[in-house]
Design a protein around this motif. Structure first.
Motif, PDB file in Angstrom:
ATOM      1  N   VAL A 211       0.861  -1.374   0.065  1.00  0.00           N
ATOM      2  CA  VAL A 211       0.057  -0.049   0.051  1.00  0.00           C
ATOM      3  C   VAL A 211       1.107   1.441  -0.437  1.00  0.00           C
ATOM      4  CG1 VAL A 211      -1.443   0.863   1.225  1.00  0.00           C
ATOM      5  CG2 VAL A 211      -1.905  -1.703   1.084  1.00  0.00           C
TER       6      VAL A 211
ATOM      7  N   ARG B 110       2.583   2.107  -3.080  1.00  0.00           N
ATOM      8  CA  ARG B 110       1.797   2.165  -4.010  1.00  0.00           C
ATOM      9  C   ARG B 110       1.570   3.429  -3.924  1.00  0.00           C
ATOM     10  NH1 ARG B 110      -1.876   3.962  -6.068  1.00  0.00           N
ATOM     11  NH2 ARG B 110      -2.891   4.709  -4.098  1.00  0.00           N
ATOM     12  N   ARG B 111       1.332   4.128  -2.852  1.00  0.00           N
ATOM     13  CA  ARG B 111       0.934   5.076  -2.407  1.00  0.00           C
ATOM     14  C   ARG B 111       1.800   6.738  -3.222  1.00  0.00           C
ATOM     15  NH1 ARG B 111      -0.873   5.165   3.003  1.00  0.00           N
ATOM     16  NH2 ARG B 111      -2.964   5.149   2.444  1.00  0.00           N
TER      17      ARG B 111
ATOM     18  N   GLY C  16      -6.582   6.013  -4.299  1.00  0.00           N
ATOM     19  CA  GLY C  16      -6.262   5.224  -3.363  1.00  0.00           C
ATOM     20  C   GLY C  16      -7.541   5.820  -2.303  1.00  0.00           C
TER      21      GLY C  16
ATOM     22  N   ALA D 226      -9.517   2.812  -1.993  1.00  0.00           N
ATOM     23  CA  ALA D 226      -9.147   1.649  -1.825  1.00  0.00           C
ATOM     24  C   ALA D 226      -9.746   1.891   0.010  1.00  0.00           C
ATOM     25  CB  ALA D 226      -7.321   0.913  -1.803  1.00  0.00           C
TER      26      ALA D 226
ATOM     27  N   ASP E   3     -11.194  -0.652   2.099  1.00  0.00           N
ATOM     28  CA  ASP E   3     -10.823  -1.068   3.569  1.00  0.00           C
ATOM     29  C   ASP E   3     -11.977  -1.191   4.967  1.00  0.00           C
ATOM     30  OD1 ASP E   3      -8.033  -2.262   2.146  1.00  0.00           O
ATOM     31  OD2 ASP E   3      -7.362  -0.264   3.017  1.00  0.00           O
TER      32      ASP E   3
END
Length: 451
Positions: free
Chosen positions: A5, A8-9, A41, A44, A48
């Motif tokens: 995560v 990727r961010r 983001g 995502a 979550d």
């Protein structure tokens, strides 16, 4: 830690900064400041949140706090992603309706609702969380014996204490929000209110956000749960059918990792309030900062650099006008800083302590103090991370500075970035109009005519 995560961010953010420069969105003569929002983001974070509660076996209405990112395109994105919306003013309510939320997907919270606002919400079946007994009397008068169309709850202050940031702690002994649950006679008065108003079917509690640890948040929710159980027991019926447990998941400003996570939050609730997940109560959540913060970046061109008293200062266009919440309490919001050259490439090399100054005419307009950074020169770019919540939509018009443009972006597997406008830059003409230009002669017209 260096999770997928986080990687990727960072990768998407760096690509977006470089892309913004190459496409002229940042760095030109009229584009010294920009806000960027990572669409993937945000989505995502929504996923979550849902995943954390989906394992709970309980009906949950997930709303997001409009105040955290009150921009219609962002709100529309979340509406399409299946989120509902919590609003705290008539204007936020209209923003939500414009974004595509139907009334039953809204929750209306505010400690200062007017009669007109309450009447509108009640007429359209918008869920209302009443803040106090005087407001409850207004609702009773407006309904005049009629059943309510939508859910109506009452907010309680569980008075479980504050976190490390006073301004974001809402369950202290003297908090301005809700009915103080531990004050003498409060429980009895609440039971009486539920008994008198059969349409009152929800309990709402919100302990706070930044600086509030999970055990403190869970303690507040436990108090709300216990009140619901007590009311239903005393009344001998299941009148309270849902609990609005607010939001408040803290955000880490240390690195690109999420922490604590939504899964951590649910695990804490399972331990502290196991009955919350047995299906007897529907749940409502109201997260804001945790959904948006890590996906936002504010980026500014460095306009000037100088040395004063041995301290290197970089003057930028990013200050309290766009970062007003962070810069009002810099110890609570220690902004992370990224540095890039004029082409948007990450900058390295020798470092020196820097102060990063904003453009406002007051001494406290500093986004970072004595921060070790690669030596900055005019034309470089400074990026301020974790600014996706509040900063992008909550502008402070100090020095009459115009609101900057905001763009959303996505990156594909090859690293290609695609931008979409969220809000165009405010023009100087619009700033002048907002200052009351149409009434320019109004005050001089009150003066006596010259002889």
């Amino acid at each position: 830690m260096n999770s997928g995560v986080a990687r990727r961010r960072r990768t998407a953010r760096d690509a977006a900064l470089a892309g913004a420069v190459s496409e002229g969105l940042l760095g030109g003569p009229d584009t010294p400041l920009i806000g960027l929002l990572d669409v993937d983001g945000v989505l995502a974070s929504v996923a979550d949140l849902r995943a954390a509660f989906d394992s709970g076996g309980v009906a949950v209405q997930h709303t997001f706090a409009a105040k955290a990112c009150a921009l219609v395109p962002v709100m529309r994105l979340l509406a399409e992603a299946g989120m509902d919306c919590e609003v705290a003013s008539r204007a936020e309510l209209e923003l939500a309706l414009t974004a595509g939320f139907s009334p039953e997907r809204l929750v209306f919270d505010s400690p200062a609702k007017t009669v007109e606002e309450l009447g509108f919400a009640l007429a359209y079946g918008i869920a209302v969380n009443v803040d106090n007994f005087e407001e409850l009397a207004r609702v009773e008068a407006l309904l005049a014996g009629r059943p309510a169309v939508g859910p109506i709850g009452i907010r309680v202050n569980p008075q479980v204490g504050g976190g490390s940031v006073d301004a974001t702690s809402t369950a202290t002994a003297t908090s301005k929000f809700g009915v103080a649950l531990r004050d003498e006679g409060a429980t009895e008065a609440l039971v009486e209110a539920f008994a008198r108003s059969p349409w009152l079917d929800r309990v709402h509690a919100h302990v706070g956000s930044l600086g509030c640890p999970l055990p403190l948040i869970a303690a507040g929710i436990a108090a709300a749960y216990e009140l619901a159980e007590h009311v239903n027991m005393v009344l001998g019926r299941r009148q309270v059918t849902s609990l609005d447990i607010g939001g408040g998941l803290p955000v880490s400003f240390v690195d690109d990792e999420d922490g604590p996570t939504f899964a951590d939050y649910v695990a804490e609730l399972r331990t502290a309030v196991p009955g919350l997940f047995d299906g007897r109560y529907a749940l409502v959540t109201e997260f804001g900062r945790a959904l948006f913060a890590k996906s936002g970046t504010v980026a500014s061109v460095v306009e000037y650099t100088k040395t004063t008293g041995g301290r290197r200062i970089a003057v930028t266009h990013a200050g309290a006008q766009i970062l007003n919440r962070a810069m009002s309490m810099p110890d609570a919001w220690p902004l992370r800083v990224g540095t890039f050259d004029a082409k948007g490439r990450p900058k390295d090399g020798p470092t020196e302590p820097h102060d990063l100054a904003g453009p406002l005419c007051y001494a406290g307009d500093l986004t970072a103090v004595n921060r070790e950074l690669p030596v900055l020169v005019p034309g470089d770019i400074v990026a301020l991370y974790d600014t996706g919540a509040y900063s992008l939509s909550t502008h402070f018009s100090y020095n009459s500075l115009p609101r900057p443009p905001i763009h959303g972006y996505r990156t594909d597997p090859t690293g290609k970035v695609t931008f979409a406008p969220i809000r165009t830059a405010q023009t100087i003409r619009e700033v002048v109009a907002d200052s009351g230009a149409e009434h320019a002669d109004a005050l001089t017209g009150l003066l006596p005519a010259a002889d």
